[in-house]
Design a protein around this motif. Sequence first.
Motif, PDB file in Angstrom:
ATOM      1  N   VAL A  51       0.840  -1.202   0.000  1.00 50.61           N
ATOM      2  CA  VAL A  51       0.000   0.000   0.000  1.00 50.61           C
ATOM      3  C   VAL A  51       0.871   1.247   0.000  1.00 50.61           C
ATOM      4  O   VAL A  51       1.783   1.371   0.823  1.00 50.61           O
ATOM      5  N   PRO A  52       0.606   2.198  -0.902  1.00 56.23           N
ATOM      6  CA  PRO A  52       1.359   3.461  -0.884  1.00 56.23           C
ATOM      7  C   PRO A  52       0.836   4.388   0.216  1.00 56.23           C
ATOM      8  O   PRO A  52      -0.138   5.106   0.032  1.00 56.23           O
ATOM      9  N   PHE A  53       1.485   4.344   1.374  1.00 54.00           N
ATOM     10  CA  PHE A  53       1.087   5.183   2.499  1.00 54.00           C
ATOM     11  C   PHE A  53       1.847   6.502   2.466  1.00 54.00           C
ATOM     12  O   PHE A  53       3.073   6.525   2.366  1.00 54.00           O
ATOM     13  N   ALA A  54       1.117   7.598   2.602  1.00 58.81           N
ATOM     14  CA  ALA A  54       1.770   8.892   2.813  1.00 58.81           C
ATOM     15  C   ALA A  54       2.156   9.040   4.280  1.00 58.81           C
ATOM     16  O   ALA A  54       3.177   9.659   4.601  1.00 58.81           O
ATOM     17  N   GLU A  55       1.345   8.480   5.171  1.00 62.77           N
ATOM     18  CA  GLU A  55       1.636   8.467   6.605  1.00 62.77           C
ATOM     19  C   GLU A  55       1.222   7.115   7.155  1.00 62.77           C
ATOM     20  O   GLU A  55       0.217   6.536   6.718  1.00 62.77           O
ATOM     21  N   PHE A  56       1.980   6.628   8.128  1.00 64.38           N
ATOM     22  CA  PHE A  56       1.675   5.345   8.752  1.00 64.38           C
ATOM     23  C   PHE A  56       2.357   5.303  10.108  1.00 64.38           C
ATOM     24  O   PHE A  56       3.588   5.290  10.195  1.00 64.38           O
ATOM     25  N   ASP A  57       1.562   5.348  11.165  1.00 63.00           N
ATOM     26  CA  ASP A  57       2.124   5.204  12.504  1.00 63.00           C
ATOM     27  C   ASP A  57       1.030   4.794  13.467  1.00 63.00           C
ATOM     28  O   ASP A  57      -0.156   4.819  13.131  1.00 63.00           O
ATOM     29  N   TYR A  58       1.449   4.396  14.653  1.00 60.24           N
ATOM     30  CA  TYR A  58       0.516   3.962  15.690  1.00 60.24           C
ATOM     31  C   TYR A  58       0.450   5.009  16.792  1.00 60.24           C
ATOM     32  O   TYR A  58       1.448   5.677  17.097  1.00 60.24           O
ATOM     33  N   ARG A  59      -0.717   5.135  17.404  1.00 66.11           N
ATOM     34  CA  ARG A  59      -0.913   6.016  18.545  1.00 66.11           C
ATOM     35  C   ARG A  59      -1.367   5.179  19.730  1.00 66.11           C
ATOM     36  O   ARG A  59      -2.226   4.303  19.584  1.00 66.11           O
ATOM     37  N   VAL A  60      -0.792   5.439  20.889  1.00 68.98           N
ATOM     38  CA  VAL A  60      -1.140   4.666  22.076  1.00 68.98           C
ATOM     39  C   VAL A  60      -1.457   5.619  23.218  1.00 68.98           C
ATOM     40  O   VAL A  60      -0.791   6.635  23.401  1.00 68.98           O
ATOM     41  N   ASP A  61      -2.494   5.298  23.957  1.00 68.67           N
ATOM     42  CA  ASP A  61      -2.886   6.060  25.139  1.00 68.67           C
ATOM     43  C   ASP A  61      -2.890   5.084  26.309  1.00 68.67           C
ATOM     44  O   ASP A  61      -3.770   4.220  26.394  1.00 68.67           O
ATOM     45  N   SER A  62      -1.923   5.221  27.178  1.00 64.18           N
ATOM     46  CA  SER A  62      -1.785   4.282  28.291  1.00 64.18           C
ATOM     47  C   SER A  62      -2.650   4.655  29.489  1.00 64.18           C
ATOM     48  O   SER A  62      -2.666   3.929  30.486  1.00 64.18           O
ATOM     49  N   SER A  63      -3.392   5.756  29.396  1.00 60.82           N
ATOM     50  CA  SER A  63      -4.172   6.209  30.552  1.00 60.82           C
ATOM     51  C   SER A  63      -5.491   5.447  30.697  1.00 60.82           C
ATOM     52  O   SER A  63      -6.145   5.538  31.730  1.00 60.82           O
ATOM     53  N   GLU A  64      -5.905   4.729  29.649  1.00 58.37           N
ATOM     54  CA  GLU A  64      -7.187   4.032  29.699  1.00 58.37           C
ATOM     55  C   GLU A  64      -6.997   2.590  29.246  1.00 58.37           C
ATOM     56  O   GLU A  64      -7.214   2.245  28.082  1.00 58.37           O
ATOM     57  N   ALA A  65      -6.543   1.757  30.148  1.00 54.12           N
ATOM     58  CA  ALA A  65      -6.290   0.360  29.820  1.00 54.12           C
ATOM     59  C   ALA A  65      -7.563  -0.459  29.944  1.00 54.12           C
ATOM     60  O   ALA A  65      -8.391  -0.223  30.820  1.00 54.12           O
ATOM     61  N   GLY A  66      -7.703  -1.431  29.041  1.00 50.82           N
ATOM     62  CA  GLY A  66      -8.843  -2.322  29.086  1.00 50.82           C
ATOM     63  C   GLY A  66      -8.525  -3.588  29.856  1.00 50.82           C
ATOM     64  O   GLY A  66      -7.439  -3.743  30.438  1.00 50.82           O
ATOM     65  N   THR A  67      -9.477  -4.492  29.851  1.00 50.18           N
ATOM     66  CA  THR A  67      -9.287  -5.770  30.539  1.00 50.18           C
ATOM     67  C   THR A  67      -8.343  -6.642  29.723  1.00 50.18           C
ATOM     68  O   THR A  67      -8.636  -6.971  28.570  1.00 50.18           O
ATOM     69  N   ALA A  68      -7.232  -7.006  30.333  1.00 56.21           N
ATOM     70  CA  ALA A  68      -6.227  -7.786  29.624  1.00 56.21           C
ATOM     71  C   ALA A  68      -6.480  -9.278  29.832  1.00 56.21           C
ATOM     72  O   ALA A  68      -6.597  -9.733  30.968  1.00 56.21           O
ATOM     73  N   PRO A  69      -6.572 -10.037  28.748  1.00 55.47           N
ATOM     74  CA  PRO A  69      -6.741 -11.483  28.904  1.00 55.47           C
ATOM     75  C   PRO A  69      -5.434 -12.130  29.350  1.00 55.47           C
ATOM     76  O   PRO A  69      -4.352 -11.552  29.196  1.00 55.47           O
ATOM     77  N   ASP A  70      -5.542 -13.309  29.911  1.00 54.43           N
ATOM     78  CA  ASP A  70      -4.338 -14.057  30.257  1.00 54.43           C
ATOM     79  C   ASP A  70      -3.624 -14.498  28.990  1.00 54.43           C
ATOM     80  O   ASP A  70      -4.250 -15.008  28.050  1.00 54.43           O
ATOM     81  N   VAL A  71      -2.326 -14.290  28.964  1.00 57.01           N
ATOM     82  CA  VAL A  71      -1.497 -14.761  27.862  1.00 57.01           C
ATOM     83  C   VAL A  71      -0.618 -15.880  28.414  1.00 57.01           C
ATOM     84  O   VAL A  71       0.198 -15.631  29.306  1.00 57.01           O
ATOM     85  N   PRO A  72      -0.794 -17.108  27.960  1.00 53.27           N
ATOM     86  CA  PRO A  72      -0.058 -18.239  28.535  1.00 53.27           C
ATOM     87  C   PRO A  72       1.448 -18.008  28.580  1.00 53.27           C
ATOM     88  O   PRO A  72       2.056 -17.631  27.579  1.00 53.27           O
ATOM     89  N   GLY A  73       2.010 -18.204  29.782  1.00 53.98           N
ATOM     90  CA  GLY A  73       3.456 -18.111  29.950  1.00 53.98           C
ATOM     91  C   GLY A  73       4.005 -16.714  30.102  1.00 53.98           C
ATOM     92  O   GLY A  73       5.199 -16.540  30.360  1.00 53.98           O
ATOM     93  N   ALA A  74       3.159 -15.674  29.949  1.00 52.35           N
ATOM     94  CA  ALA A  74       3.641 -14.304  30.048  1.00 52.35           C
ATOM     95  C   ALA A  74       3.588 -13.823  31.490  1.00 52.35           C
ATOM     96  O   ALA A  74       2.687 -14.189  32.245  1.00 52.35           O
ATOM     97  N   GLU A  75       4.560 -12.989  31.881  1.00 50.94           N
ATOM     98  CA  GLU A  75       4.563 -12.429  33.223  1.00 50.94           C
ATOM     99  C   GLU A  75       3.478 -11.360  33.403  1.00 50.94           C
ATOM    100  O   GLU A  75       3.001 -11.128  34.509  1.00 50.94           O
ATOM    101  N   GLU A  76       3.107 -10.727  32.286  1.00 48.82           N
ATOM    102  CA  GLU A  76       2.157  -9.613  32.369  1.00 48.82           C
ATOM    103  C   GLU A  76       1.524  -9.418  30.998  1.00 48.82           C
ATOM    104  O   GLU A  76       2.154  -9.646  29.965  1.00 48.82           O
ATOM    105  N   SER A  77       0.257  -9.001  30.985  1.00 44.07           N
ATOM    106  CA  SER A  77      -0.398  -8.614  29.740  1.00 44.07           C
ATOM    107  C   SER A  77      -1.066  -7.258  29.936  1.00 44.07           C
ATOM    108  O   SER A  77      -1.402  -6.882  31.068  1.00 44.07           O
TER     109      SER A  77
END
Length: 426
Positions: A94-120
């Motif tokens: 895809v010819p993207f003129a812009e491409f990036d991710y935005r993250v807001d850590s102030s409003e976290a949702g319910t994290a499912p268990d991820v097998p073997g992970a220390e944290e999700s």
Amino acid sequence: MPDSGGRPTAAVTAAVMVAAGAAVWWWRPAPEPDATRPAGVAEPRGQAVAHLLERRENAVRRGDERAFLATVDPAAPPDFRDRQRHLFRDLTDVPFAEFDYRVDSSEAGTAPDVPGAEESWVPRVALRYALTGVDIVPTLRPLGYVFARRGGAWYLAADEAPGRRTWRGPWDFDDLVVRRTAQGMVLGHPGTAALADRVARQIDGTVEQVSEVWGQGWSRRVAVVLPESRAELESLVGQEFSGDGIAAVAVADRVDTSARRVEGPRVVLNPRTAARLSDNALHVVLQHEITHIATRADTAEGAPMWMVEGFADYVGYRDSGLRPRDIAPELVRSVRAHGPPRALPADADFRATGRTLDLAYQRSWSLVRHLVQRLGEPRAALLYRRIAASPDPSAVDAALHEIAGMSTEQLVRDWAAELPRTLGSG
């Protein structure tokens, strides 16, 4: 489907400009690296995930598949890793003129268990992107990303989180087919490649035809998406507009009419219906939908449907070569059986189905055509801007008095008097 004269029925051309899951997104940039943090101490998760997403976007820009996949949880199920590999390869097409991710850590949702992970963790994440040569401003789409920590490293563990909406673009489905033109882009898949070629041949001329009526004050660039599956179609337009009776829908992610800002405007064609249209009927459908794209910045939510859809149909049929009685057969039957209309088409009629819906579109088309013949296209376009700028019904009468020098009652009376002659002639 088109009738015997190649005319798309209203059930086929029926479309509205949908604000698809519009939402206001924001982000808080990750904090600057903490120079006082001892060596070997893991980054705070917000900073670590922001860096992880930055590596993903850089990998897409560079075409670095290994770097992209290194952001994916190594213990994730094989099918998820395979889908991420497929996603990367589609994104790089895809010819993207812009491409990036935005993250807001102030409003976290319910994290499912991820097998073997220390944290999700499930912060709010959005993809911010713009298509080259199409999008004047970027758009943001929500992603339901789940992140997991293994040791001191964070990874993307899943792309669907409980309670989070996950938007999926064309690149999340089958292999992409991309066609670029001087004034647009078509995004399809191998199964829609033939239709993509037909659409690409029509885009530039259709944009010019729309601009002849509406003027040059819009982007004059269009992206057309051809979903291959029902799941993809529903992801782009929602279940309400994904039926086989509808050939196309114009969508936008977010609209601010006060700022005249439209994010993510797209024409989405339903290939199961659109592929059966003749070239002339496909041209009518595209011209109708591209008119919605052109007028969207001037169209308020709740604007009268007779003007919104009637104007788009007028532009759509403008150079079709079809006679009025062939464009509006349901209106011909209605006038013969019940006489001319006695009121403007009601918004409720556009929520109907079958012949009632067809009649609503055909009445609206003929009404706008009547206005164009009386006022000319420039003043009719100005009238659209006045009427569509407000959901207030009183705006219709005020605009008619100001621009056309008539009342609503006079408009209906003059239109009704002309209809038998218009529909009976060529």
